[in-house]
Design a protein around this motif. Sequence first.
Motif, PDB file in Angstrom:
ATOM      1  N   SER A  33      26.678  96.717   9.366  1.00 59.78           N
ATOM      2  CA  SER A  33      25.849  95.538   9.614  1.00 59.78           C
ATOM      3  C   SER A  33      26.476  94.663  10.693  1.00 59.78           C
ATOM      4  N   ILE A  34      25.605  93.911  11.340  1.00 65.85           N
ATOM      5  CA  ILE A  34      26.006  92.896  12.306  1.00 65.85           C
ATOM      6  C   ILE A  34      25.455  91.589  11.758  1.00 65.85           C
ATOM      7  N   SER A  35      26.308  90.594  11.583  1.00 66.46           N
ATOM      8  CA  SER A  35      25.816  89.342  11.003  1.00 66.46           C
ATOM      9  C   SER A  35      26.543  88.131  11.551  1.00 66.46           C
ATOM     10  N   GLU A  36      25.852  87.002  11.479  1.00 67.08           N
ATOM     11  CA  GLU A  36      26.469  85.744  11.878  1.00 67.08           C
ATOM     12  C   GLU A  36      27.672  85.421  10.990  1.00 67.08           C
ATOM     13  N   ALA A  37      27.606  85.784   9.720  1.00 67.55           N
ATOM     14  CA  ALA A  37      28.708  85.503   8.793  1.00 67.55           C
ATOM     15  C   ALA A  37      29.983  86.228   9.234  1.00 67.55           C
ATOM     16  N   GLN A  38      29.849  87.463   9.722  1.00 69.53           N
ATOM     17  CA  GLN A  38      31.014  88.222  10.186  1.00 69.53           C
ATOM     18  C   GLN A  38      31.600  87.617  11.454  1.00 69.53           C
ATOM     19  N   ILE A  39      30.718  87.216  12.363  1.00 69.81           N
ATOM     20  CA  ILE A  39      31.134  86.709  13.669  1.00 69.81           C
ATOM     21  C   ILE A  39      31.600  85.257  13.572  1.00 69.81           C
ATOM     22  N   GLY A  40      30.971  84.500  12.685  1.00 69.74           N
ATOM     23  CA  GLY A  40      31.314  83.096  12.534  1.00 69.74           C
ATOM     24  C   GLY A  40      30.596  82.201  13.529  1.00 69.74           C
ATOM     25  N   GLY A  41      29.402  82.588  13.928  1.00 70.10           N
ATOM     26  CA  GLY A  41      28.625  81.785  14.871  1.00 70.10           C
ATOM     27  C   GLY A  41      27.540  82.611  15.510  1.00 70.10           C
ATOM     28  N   ALA A  42      27.036  82.135  16.640  1.00 68.42           N
ATOM     29  CA  ALA A  42      25.956  82.817  17.342  1.00 68.42           C
ATOM     30  C   ALA A  42      26.309  84.287  17.573  1.00 68.42           C
ATOM     31  N   THR A  43      25.339  85.167  17.354  1.00 70.25           N
ATOM     32  CA  THR A  43      25.590  86.597  17.377  1.00 70.25           C
ATOM     33  C   THR A  43      24.669  87.295  18.365  1.00 70.25           C
ATOM     34  N   LEU A  44      25.232  88.153  19.203  1.00 67.96           N
ATOM     35  CA  LEU A  44      24.454  89.008  20.093  1.00 67.96           C
ATOM     36  C   LEU A  44      24.194  90.318  19.358  1.00 67.96           C
ATOM     37  N   PHE A  45      22.920  90.628  19.136  1.00 66.51           N
ATOM     38  CA  PHE A  45      22.573  91.878  18.460  1.00 66.51           C
ATOM     39  C   PHE A  45      22.343  93.011  19.450  1.00 66.51           C
ATOM     40  N   GLY A 117       6.127  93.662  30.785  1.00 64.90           N
ATOM     41  CA  GLY A 117       6.583  95.043  30.708  1.00 64.90           C
ATOM     42  C   GLY A 117       7.671  95.325  31.727  1.00 64.90           C
ATOM     43  N   GLY A 118       8.773  95.946  31.305  1.00 65.04           N
ATOM     44  CA  GLY A 118       9.892  96.262  32.171  1.00 65.04           C
ATOM     45  C   GLY A 118      10.929  95.158  32.266  1.00 65.04           C
ATOM     46  N   GLN A 119      10.591  93.969  31.817  1.00 64.99           N
ATOM     47  CA  GLN A 119      11.525  92.841  31.838  1.00 64.99           C
ATOM     48  C   GLN A 119      12.540  93.002  30.712  1.00 64.99           C
ATOM     49  N   SER A 120      13.760  92.526  30.927  1.00 64.21           N
ATOM     50  CA  SER A 120      14.768  92.630  29.881  1.00 64.21           C
ATOM     51  C   SER A 120      14.766  91.394  29.001  1.00 64.21           C
ATOM     52  N   GLY A 121      15.344  91.550  27.841  1.00 59.68           N
ATOM     53  CA  GLY A 121      15.479  90.445  26.905  1.00 59.68           C
ATOM     54  C   GLY A 121      16.754  90.592  26.099  1.00 59.68           C
ATOM     55  N   VAL A 122      17.322  89.491  25.671  1.00 57.73           N
ATOM     56  CA  VAL A 122      18.555  89.484  24.888  1.00 57.73           C
ATOM     57  C   VAL A 122      18.209  89.042  23.476  1.00 57.73           C
ATOM     58  N   LEU A 123      18.574  89.852  22.490  1.00 60.45           N
ATOM     59  CA  LEU A 123      18.311  89.556  21.090  1.00 60.45           C
ATOM     60  C   LEU A 123      19.554  88.905  20.487  1.00 60.45           C
ATOM     61  N   ILE A 124      19.421  87.641  20.077  1.00 58.43           N
ATOM     62  CA  ILE A 124      20.540  86.895  19.496  1.00 58.43           C
ATOM     63  C   ILE A 124      20.102  86.290  18.172  1.00 58.43           C
ATOM     64  N   SER A 125      21.056  85.673  17.485  1.00 58.85           N
ATOM     65  CA  SER A 125      20.739  84.993  16.230  1.00 58.85           C
ATOM     66  C   SER A 125      19.957  83.720  16.529  1.00 58.85           C
ATOM     67  N   GLY A 126      19.175  83.298  15.542  1.00 55.27           N
ATOM     68  CA  GLY A 126      18.336  82.118  15.690  1.00 55.27           C
ATOM     69  C   GLY A 126      19.009  80.861  15.202  1.00 55.27           C
ATOM     70  N   THR A 127      18.299  80.109  14.358  1.00 56.30           N
ATOM     71  CA  THR A 127      18.785  78.788  13.956  1.00 56.30           C
ATOM     72  C   THR A 127      19.285  78.714  12.522  1.00 56.30           C
ATOM     73  N   THR A 128      19.185  79.803  11.757  1.00 59.71           N
ATOM     74  CA  THR A 128      19.466  79.711  10.320  1.00 59.71           C
ATOM     75  C   THR A 128      20.932  79.859   9.946  1.00 59.71           C
ATOM     76  N   GLY A 129      21.708  80.564  10.751  1.00 56.77           N
ATOM     77  CA  GLY A 129      23.110  80.806  10.421  1.00 56.77           C
ATOM     78  C   GLY A 129      23.327  81.964   9.460  1.00 56.77           C
ATOM     79  N   ILE A 130      22.254  82.677   9.096  1.00 57.48           N
ATOM     80  CA  ILE A 130      22.389  83.787   8.134  1.00 57.48           C
ATOM     81  C   ILE A 130      21.808  85.099   8.646  1.00 57.48           C
ATOM     82  N   ALA A 131      21.484  85.180   9.920  1.00 58.86           N
ATOM     83  CA  ALA A 131      20.847  86.380  10.460  1.00 58.86           C
ATOM     84  C   ALA A 131      21.756  87.595  10.349  1.00 58.86           C
ATOM     85  N   TYR A 132      21.168  88.730   9.972  1.00 57.57           N
ATOM     86  CA  TYR A 132      21.916  89.988   9.965  1.00 57.57           C
ATOM     87  C   TYR A 132      20.959  91.150  10.166  1.00 57.57           C
TER      88      TYR A 132
END
Length: 139
Positions: A33-45, A117-132
């Motif tokens: 798993s990848i989670s904000e709890a493991q990282i301790g803050g904003a997370t790049l997925f 279409g074809g544009q890139s995007g970065v998936l990161i954690s939101g505002t809750t602090g519990i994303a995984y």
Amino acid sequence: ITGVQLEAGSTASSFAHENVADTLQKCQRYYYSISEAQIGGATLFGIGTFYDGSDLRVIVNLPVTMRATPTIESSSTTDDFRLLNAGGSDYFTEIVSAGGNYRTAAHLYKGGLSGTGGQSGVLISGTTGIAYIGFKSEL
């Protein structure tokens, strides 16, 4: 109690020591798993590409080869995840798998977003602090 090794029979073998990294890799074959709890803050997925104007596809490389193709699970609280792209950003609730038969990487999908279409995007954690995002390949 630590440092105990039980064996059947009347002859004892030398104690089997295994380092923590090897044990962790064996465990990650079944769950990672990848989670904000493991990282301790904003997370790049992950970083992905818009398949069309609303469907983001993200590939996440897994640290070890999974036992079998993993299923995807994620937190599902409002605004757990955020997509950043050239057009701005979107907050959303959950991630789904786009399928595919991969044991070394996961193919994530999120529809209903705004992009090109074809544009890139970065998936990161939101505002809750519990994303995984979890990857399960249990027996």
